[in-house]
Design a protein around this motif. Structure first.
Motif, PDB file in Angstrom:
ATOM      1  N   ARG A   1       0.820  -1.217   0.000  1.00  0.00           N
ATOM      2  CA  ARG A   1       0.000   0.000   0.000  1.00  0.00           C
ATOM      3  C   ARG A   1       0.851   1.264   0.000  1.00  0.00           C
ATOM      4  O   ARG A   1       0.494   2.272  -0.618  1.00  0.00           O
ATOM      5  N   LEU A   2       1.999   1.212   0.667  1.00  0.00           N
ATOM      6  CA  LEU A   2       2.885   2.374   0.731  1.00  0.00           C
ATOM      7  C   LEU A   2       4.045   2.266  -0.255  1.00  0.00           C
ATOM      8  O   LEU A   2       4.438   3.257  -0.884  1.00  0.00           O
ATOM      9  N   ALA A   3       4.581   1.059  -0.404  1.00  0.00           N
ATOM     10  CA  ALA A   3       5.759   0.880  -1.248  1.00  0.00           C
ATOM     11  C   ALA A   3       5.457   1.069  -2.728  1.00  0.00           C
ATOM     12  O   ALA A   3       6.303   1.567  -3.480  1.00  0.00           O
ATOM     13  N   VAL A   4       4.256   0.685  -3.176  1.00  0.00           N
ATOM     14  CA  VAL A   4       3.941   0.797  -4.610  1.00  0.00           C
ATOM     15  C   VAL A   4       3.923   2.252  -5.076  1.00  0.00           C
ATOM     16  O   VAL A   4       4.630   2.600  -6.038  1.00  0.00           O
ATOM     17  N   PRO A   5       3.142   3.158  -4.455  1.00  0.00           N
ATOM     18  CA  PRO A   5       3.187   4.547  -4.952  1.00  0.00           C
ATOM     19  C   PRO A   5       4.551   5.207  -4.757  1.00  0.00           C
ATOM     20  O   PRO A   5       4.950   6.029  -5.584  1.00  0.00           O
ATOM     21  N   ALA A   6       5.269   4.845  -3.682  1.00  0.00           N
ATOM     22  CA  ALA A   6       6.604   5.428  -3.484  1.00  0.00           C
ATOM     23  C   ALA A   6       7.562   4.976  -4.580  1.00  0.00           C
ATOM     24  O   ALA A   6       8.305   5.785  -5.153  1.00  0.00           O
ATOM     25  N   ALA A   7       7.549   3.684  -4.881  1.00  0.00           N
ATOM     26  CA  ALA A   7       8.415   3.163  -5.937  1.00  0.00           C
ATOM     27  C   ALA A   7       7.993   3.682  -7.300  1.00  0.00           C
ATOM     28  O   ALA A   7       8.842   4.024  -8.138  1.00  0.00           O
TER      29      ALA A   7
ATOM     30  N   GLU B   1      -3.553   4.627   7.130  1.00  0.00           N
ATOM     31  CA  GLU B   1      -3.233   3.208   7.269  1.00  0.00           C
ATOM     32  C   GLU B   1      -1.890   3.028   7.970  1.00  0.00           C
ATOM     33  O   GLU B   1      -0.863   2.805   7.320  1.00  0.00           O
ATOM     34  N   PRO B   2      -1.888   3.126   9.292  1.00  0.00           N
ATOM     35  CA  PRO B   2      -0.618   3.000  10.039  1.00  0.00           C
ATOM     36  C   PRO B   2       0.087   1.668   9.817  1.00  0.00           C
ATOM     37  O   PRO B   2       1.316   1.595   9.912  1.00  0.00           O
ATOM     38  N   ALA B   3      -0.672   0.629   9.501  1.00  0.00           N
ATOM     39  CA  ALA B   3      -0.042  -0.671   9.248  1.00  0.00           C
ATOM     40  C   ALA B   3       0.886  -0.616   8.043  1.00  0.00           C
ATOM     41  O   ALA B   3       1.881  -1.353   7.982  1.00  0.00           O
ATOM     42  N   ALA B   4       0.580   0.265   7.079  1.00  0.00           N
ATOM     43  CA  ALA B   4       1.431   0.379   5.889  1.00  0.00           C
ATOM     44  C   ALA B   4       2.805   0.921   6.260  1.00  0.00           C
ATOM     45  O   ALA B   4       3.837   0.404   5.818  1.00  0.00           O
TER      46      ALA B   4
ATOM     47  N   VAL C   1       9.460  13.732   0.921  1.00  0.00           N
ATOM     48  CA  VAL C   1       9.211  12.589   1.798  1.00  0.00           C
ATOM     49  C   VAL C   1       9.201  11.287   0.996  1.00  0.00           C
ATOM     50  O   VAL C   1       9.814  10.286   1.389  1.00  0.00           O
ATOM     51  N   VAL C   2       8.516  11.284  -0.133  1.00  0.00           N
ATOM     52  CA  VAL C   2       8.403  10.075  -0.942  1.00  0.00           C
ATOM     53  C   VAL C   2       9.757   9.688  -1.526  1.00  0.00           C
ATOM     54  O   VAL C   2      10.110   8.507  -1.583  1.00  0.00           O
ATOM     55  N   GLU C   3      10.516  10.662  -1.961  1.00  0.00           N
ATOM     56  CA  GLU C   3      11.861  10.381  -2.473  1.00  0.00           C
ATOM     57  C   GLU C   3      12.721   9.697  -1.417  1.00  0.00           C
ATOM     58  O   GLU C   3      13.387   8.690  -1.677  1.00  0.00           O
TER      59      GLU C   3
END
Length: 547
Positions: A377-383, A444-447, A489-491
């Motif tokens: 959930r978090l890694a896909v948009p960041a990557a 989504e804190p779990a992400a 932040v995303v970078e």
């Protein structure tokens, strides 16, 4: 005179006739790492066979011909009947057919399917990136359709088939189908809530009549499409078949094909619905939630596609510099050129390593892992944000390594360069990805926990990585004006993910150079500014495609 003086010397031979998979150390090691031992022998043999095919003279010619002869729209037949068909060069069908038969739409039906498919996608789209779009759309339609078990049971066997059937006829009479997608409308763009296409319920439960348009319809020659439209209950997802069960054409008017910067072998079009028959997918008003599974899968393919382009560009650059001599020696042995090539190789390896980690997470999440689902959930948009952003400068620098030869169409490098911005724009450009990361962080804190667990597995192995993780946590703790800082932040998030993976899995020379430059701050504004004291020769040698 010309015949007696035109002796060609000091030119690199064509990069052809090698195994694209076996020559890619980062990719082969990722496959070994992420697949179960019982699947490895079969997968390696399969990927090497595809790798040899992808670099064959015949397939490379198909790619060139498909680009030189882009698709044409045929709106009417000779008698004036509306047909709305897209005509492709035979080379396109050969490429797409091989991609389907190689399993690039079959990940959901095979053990270790996402890792195997991801590796195949990186390999195959190096020959020609355009056919990646319909392969991606077809693959990604499966999780969206699974929100409706009845539809999934009907369509999934066709979508995951390894048979390419190009004819337009009812899907029930085909061994395999392709899917496209239509979300974007001219007045809304990424803001799909502004869509105006209307869905009117019909007498049969779950069926509707659509009226409206799509400004970008991916792969308009496909057998079916997932589209968004405004139903009485709100924005809803629909399945639009190209041909109805009785053999008649659905109302699917292709108004024109887009004249694009790159991706020219593939068709993207503007389409109009006017009483178009459709089946609802999921509940009314839940269209975004339904189709988001498709979007997430295609975003992973954007990362894979960018990694593929970077790998091919770097392979061409290293190959050229290995064979080209200037100023008394081979270019690859010149300290400054070696620095440039090593820097490019780092970018490519980091992209491949992160892309394959996402694919492995998909396999585990499909198997029921909630932690891996949260990680994605978090890694896909960041990557998707970072890797696709790095593609264009990487390809441009690799082109420059070939000098004037790289600027000439025959080298293939201009085609790679024109293709390079696509994956950053497709399926949500940079700001869309950055804002999606913020939503995941806030809701989504779990992400975040899953990503921090992942990067924490390398904690203590490199002081620069440790410092980067600490700085990231500081950034995340400060929510003041977080939207304005979202890209930063995303970078940082993507870089610590890449750094963590390379520290754990790459040779020390690779991880040391990555951490020193990308995380430690010892890096200039362009490629070729790595600390000179690092083992750059080893990094370049690792990226060499053939001896």
């Amino acid at each position: 005179m010309a015949a007696s003086t035109h002796a060609v010397t000091n030119q690199a031979p064509p990069l052809v006739g090698y195994d694209v998979f076996a020559a890619d150390r980062a990719l082969t090691e990722a496959v070994d790492r992420h697949l179960e031992p019982g699947l490895l022998d079969e997968a390696r043999a399969e990927l090497s066979a595809l790798g040899r095919t992808a670099a064959s003279a015949q397939v490379l010619e198909w790619g060139a011909l498909a680009n030189e002869n882009p698709p044409k729209l045929r709106t009417h037949d000779r008698y004036g009947h509306r047909i709305d068909e897209v005509e492709f060069h035979p080379s396109w069908h050969r490429l797409l057919g091989k991609g389907v038969s190689a399993g690039l739409t079959a990940a959901w039906a095979r053990p270790g399917g996402h890792v195997r498919r991801a590796a195949s996608f990186i390999i195959w789209t190096q020959a020609e990136a355009g056919n990646g779009c319909p392969l991606s759309m077809t693959h990604a339609a499966v999780p969206a359709l699974r929100t409706d078990p009845e539809l999934a049971a009907e369509w999934e066997p066709r979508l995951t088939s390894m048979v390419y059937d190009r004819d337009l006829r009812p899907a029930s009479r085909k061994a395999g189908v392709l899917f496209g997608m239509g979300m974007t409308e001219k007045q809304g763009g990424s803001d799909v809530r502004a869509n105006t296409t209307v869905a009117r319920p019909l007498a049969e439960d779950g069926t509707y009549e659509l009226t409206g348009h799509k400004w970008f319809c991916s792969a308009p020659m496909s057998d079916g499409f997932l589209v968004l439209a405004q139903a009485p209950g709100g924005l809803t997802c629909f399945l639009v078949p190209r041909v109805l069960d009785d053999g008649t054409r659905n109302v699917f008017h292709i108004q024109r094909l887009k004249d694009k910067l790159g991706n020219r072998s593939n068709a993207s079009g503007e389409v109009e619905f006017d009483g178009t028959w459709a089946r609802r997918v999921g509940d009314e008003g839940r269209g975004v939630r339904t189709i988001i599974e498709m979007v997430a899968a295609t975003r992973v393919d954007c990362v894979l596609g960018a990694a593929s382009l970077m790998r091919q560009a770097v392979a061409q650059a290293v190959h050229h510099c290995t064979h080209r001599e200037a100023f008394g020696g081979r270019l690859v042995d010149k300290p400054l050129m070696r620095n440039v090539l090593a820097d490019l190789a780092l970018e490519s390896e980091a992209a491949t390593t992160l892309a394959m980690r996402l694919a492995a997470a998909y396999d585990d999440a499909t198997g029921g892992s909630e932690e891996e689902r949260a990680f994605l959930r978090l890694a896909v948009p960041a990557a998707k944000y970072w890797v696709t952003k790095r593609c264009t400068p990487t390809v441009a620098e690799a082109l420059e390594c070939l000098g004037g030869n790289g600027y000439v169409e025959e080298s293939g490098m201009p085609r790679l360069l024109r293709e390079s911005p696509l994956n950053s724009i497709w399926e949500g450009a940079g700001n869309v990805q950055a804002l999606d990361v913020l939503r995941a962080l806030q809701r989504e804190p779990a992400a975040l926990n899953a990503v921090l667990t992942e990067v924490g597995r390398a904690r203590g192995a490199d002081h620069r990585l440790d410092a980067a993780i600490k700085n990231l946590l500081t950034e995340l703790a400060d929510l003041d004006a977080i939207e304005a800082r979202a890209r930063r932040v995303v970078e940082r998030l993507a870089l610590v993910l890449q750094g963590s993976l390379l520290v754990r899995y790459a040779p020390p020379e690779v991880s040391d150079a990555f951490c020193a430059s990308r995380l430690g701050g010892d890096w200039g504004a362009s490629f070729g500014t790595l600390p000179h004291s690092l083992g750059l020769g080893t990094v370049v040698e690792r990226a060499r495609p053939v001896g």
